[in-house]
Design a protein around this motif. Structure first.
Motif, PDB file in Angstrom:
ATOM      1  N   LYS A 126       1.207   4.176  -3.027  1.00 51.23           N
ATOM      2  CA  LYS A 126       1.066   5.615  -2.799  1.00 51.23           C
ATOM      3  C   LYS A 126       2.267   6.379  -3.358  1.00 51.23           C
ATOM      4  O   LYS A 126       2.111   7.421  -4.008  1.00 51.23           O
ATOM      5  CB  LYS A 126       0.918   5.896  -1.302  1.00 51.23           C
ATOM      6  N   LYS A 136      -5.609   2.190  -7.356  1.00 48.67           N
ATOM      7  CA  LYS A 136      -6.820   2.849  -7.852  1.00 48.67           C
ATOM      8  C   LYS A 136      -7.285   3.959  -6.918  1.00 48.67           C
ATOM      9  O   LYS A 136      -7.773   5.001  -7.370  1.00 48.67           O
ATOM     10  CB  LYS A 136      -7.921   1.804  -8.050  1.00 48.67           C
ATOM     11  N   ASP A 137      -7.107   3.752  -5.617  1.00 47.28           N
ATOM     12  CA  ASP A 137      -7.596   4.719  -4.641  1.00 47.28           C
ATOM     13  C   ASP A 137      -6.729   5.973  -4.549  1.00 47.28           C
ATOM     14  O   ASP A 137      -7.228   7.043  -4.179  1.00 47.28           O
ATOM     15  CB  ASP A 137      -7.675   4.070  -3.254  1.00 47.28           C
ATOM     16  N   THR A 138      -5.453   5.853  -4.840  1.00 45.39           N
ATOM     17  CA  THR A 138      -4.537   6.980  -4.637  1.00 45.39           C
ATOM     18  C   THR A 138      -4.013   7.593  -5.926  1.00 45.39           C
ATOM     19  O   THR A 138      -3.172   8.485  -5.888  1.00 45.39           O
ATOM     20  CB  THR A 138      -3.337   6.548  -3.771  1.00 45.39           C
ATOM     21  N   GLU A 189      -8.145  -0.484 -15.710  1.00 42.02           N
ATOM     22  CA  GLU A 189      -8.020  -1.789 -15.058  1.00 42.02           C
ATOM     23  C   GLU A 189      -8.396  -2.867 -16.066  1.00 42.02           C
ATOM     24  O   GLU A 189      -9.402  -2.742 -16.766  1.00 42.02           O
ATOM     25  CB  GLU A 189      -8.936  -1.865 -13.850  1.00 42.02           C
ATOM     26  N   ILE A 228       0.838  -1.207   0.000  1.00 41.93           N
ATOM     27  CA  ILE A 228       0.000   0.000   0.000  1.00 41.93           C
ATOM     28  C   ILE A 228       0.868   1.251   0.000  1.00 41.93           C
ATOM     29  O   ILE A 228       0.603   2.214  -0.736  1.00 41.93           O
ATOM     30  CB  ILE A 228      -0.962  -0.025   1.212  1.00 41.93           C
ATOM     31  N   ASN A 242       2.197   6.370  -7.222  1.00 42.46           N
ATOM     32  CA  ASN A 242       1.238   7.326  -7.768  1.00 42.46           C
ATOM     33  C   ASN A 242       1.687   8.767  -7.571  1.00 42.46           C
ATOM     34  O   ASN A 242       1.413   9.633  -8.414  1.00 42.46           O
ATOM     35  CB  ASN A 242      -0.130   7.115  -7.123  1.00 42.46           C
ATOM     36  N   ASN A 282      -5.928  -2.177  -5.276  1.00 39.67           N
ATOM     37  CA  ASN A 282      -6.911  -1.251  -4.708  1.00 39.67           C
ATOM     38  C   ASN A 282      -6.247   0.064  -4.303  1.00 39.67           C
ATOM     39  O   ASN A 282      -6.802   1.150  -4.521  1.00 39.67           O
ATOM     40  CB  ASN A 282      -7.610  -1.873  -3.502  1.00 39.67           C
ATOM     41  N   ALA A 283      -5.061  -0.036  -3.719  1.00 39.02           N
ATOM     42  CA  ALA A 283      -4.336   1.176  -3.324  1.00 39.02           C
ATOM     43  C   ALA A 283      -3.948   1.996  -4.552  1.00 39.02           C
ATOM     44  O   ALA A 283      -3.992   3.238  -4.517  1.00 39.02           O
ATOM     45  CB  ALA A 283      -3.096   0.808  -2.516  1.00 39.02           C
TER      46      ALA A 283
END
Length: 411
Positions: free
Chosen positions: A324, A370-372, A381, A320, A327, A367-368
């Motif tokens: 971050k 896509k989220d950040t 994706e 994770i 990104n 998921n990390a």
């Protein structure tokens, strides 16, 4: 008849005999020399083409200022800055065809800076008392630098050190005669990867891109390859990059020596080069084969790739944090970035039955991502593994659309 000119750099106050020996060997083989003195305190026995005063002036300083600093470190940094600027200007003016630099730790420190200031394709030879030493960090090495140990030659000439010096003289002159510089007649796509036992997309992408008229340069993302990739990107050497092996970032963040420096995945964006990216092998941390595994990784299964490299997987929390940071780097780009997230796997060993199989860890990582992801980065994706045809098809689709839109220059 003299055919090639070699720039010979060193401290002519303390290494006069050795530097002149190198020059004599070069001229005896039909080459020419251009000499640069980077001494501070003393003076050479014979005049050099470029004096220490010229070198200091190129750094915006004087020899007196270097001496008055009272620090050999500050003084040699002045000379290193001046030598790098002067060498680069001489190269741009076609004054030499290769460079050879001689030194102990002081001279080697300067040599590494000079070589990094010069472009890929120009022969660069460093004769050093500390060649291949662990005190030289990998990020100080330019992509095509050549080094030879100056064995038995810290002070004065002897038959042992003459062997090293004569080999280096012949090598740099031979390289200057033999080198085929980059033609730059086609747009170049830079791709990062690992060997095909782990990442397989290059076997499809290279012929497909070449059939479109592009030149393809593939970089092994194991430290030195990533640095070469970043160095060329920094000089705007690519029309587009497909940076699909970001493993050097995790290595850097978690203390592995197998990394490409803190500017990994930043230079293409700074140079305005469009990037198609994917997180290949970012689930693994790599260690040198001889390295003792750090305590926080000792309880994990170690995959022995060969005698040079071994790897293990990151934990969910580590993945994770890597996502971050990844990104954050992509979000700084000054050019379009398209991130492909293959949610079925990011390297061959993470498939079912493989040493790195960890679906929960992979899911946490994707998921990390896509989220950040930054709002400036487009993300796609795909329900596929990075080594599946669907991945290369998507990469080529993005590339072809960018060519049509004028984001990537046409071949």
């Amino acid at each position: 008849m003299f055919d090639k000119t070699i720039l010979v750099i060193g401290t002519y106050d303390t290494k006069n005999d050795e530097l002149h020996y190198i020059s004599d060997r070069i001229t005896s083989m039909g080459g020419r020399t251009l000499t640069m003195d980077v001494s501070v305190l003393g003076n050479p026995q014979k005049k050099t083409h470029l004096t220490k005063h010229d070198v200091a002036a190129a750094a915006g300083k004087s020899i007196e200022e270097a001496i008055d600093s009272g620090s050999e470190h500050i003084a040699m940094n002045i000379m290193s800055t001046g030598a790098s600027k002067l060498a680069n200007q001489l190269y741009l003016n076609n004054k030499f065809d290769g460079v050879i630099i001689l030194g102990g730790t002081m001279g080697t420190d300067l040599a590494l800076d000079v070589c990094q200031s010069l472009p890929v394709g120009l022969p660069k030879y460093v004769v050093s008392t500390v060649s291949f030493s662990p005190i030289i960090p990998s990020e100080r090495l330019s992509p095509d630098i050549q080094m030879i140990l100056w064995a038995g030659g810290l002070f004065g000439l002897n038959s042992i050190c003459k062997s090293s010096l004569s080999q280096a003289a012949g090598a740099v002159l031979g390289a200057a005669r033999a080198v085929e510089p980059p033609l730059n007649d086609k747009p170049i796509v830079g791709i990062t990867s690992l060997g095909t036992s782990c990442l397989k997309y290059i076997t499809t992408l290279k012929p497909e891109l070449e059939s479109r008229g592009y030149e393809v340069a593939i970089f092994h993302a194991m430290g030195m390859g990533g640095m070469a990739f970043e160095g060329i990107a920094a000089k705007n050497g690519f029309a587009c990059v497909m940076d699909f092996a970001g493993c050097e970032i995790g290595n850097f963040l978690y203390g592995s020596i197998v990394h490409a420096g803190e500017d990994r995945m930043l230079n293409a964006g700074r140079a305005g080069i469009p990037q198609i990216v994917a997180p290949g092998c970012m689930d693994l941390i790599d260690f040198a084969g001889w390295q003792i595994i750090p305590e926080n990784f000792k309880d994990r299964h170690i995959h022995i790739h060969n005698k040079l490299i071994k790897s293990t997987i990151f934990s969910k929390d580590e993945r994770i944090e890597i996502a971050k940071d990844y990104n954050d780097r992509l979000g700084k780009s000054q050019a379009p970035v398209h991130l492909i997230v293959p949610n079925q796997g990011i390297e061959e060993w993470d498939r079912l039955g493989g040493d790195a199989y960890d679906p929960d860890g992979l899911n946490a990582f994707t998921n990390a991502l896509k989220d950040t992801v930054s709002s400036s980065v487009k993300i796609t994706e795909i329900d596929a593994h990075i080594n599946d045809t669907a991945f290369t098809n998507k990469a080529l689709e993005i590339f072809d659309n960018w060519v049509l839109e004028g984001i990537v220059s046409k071949a």
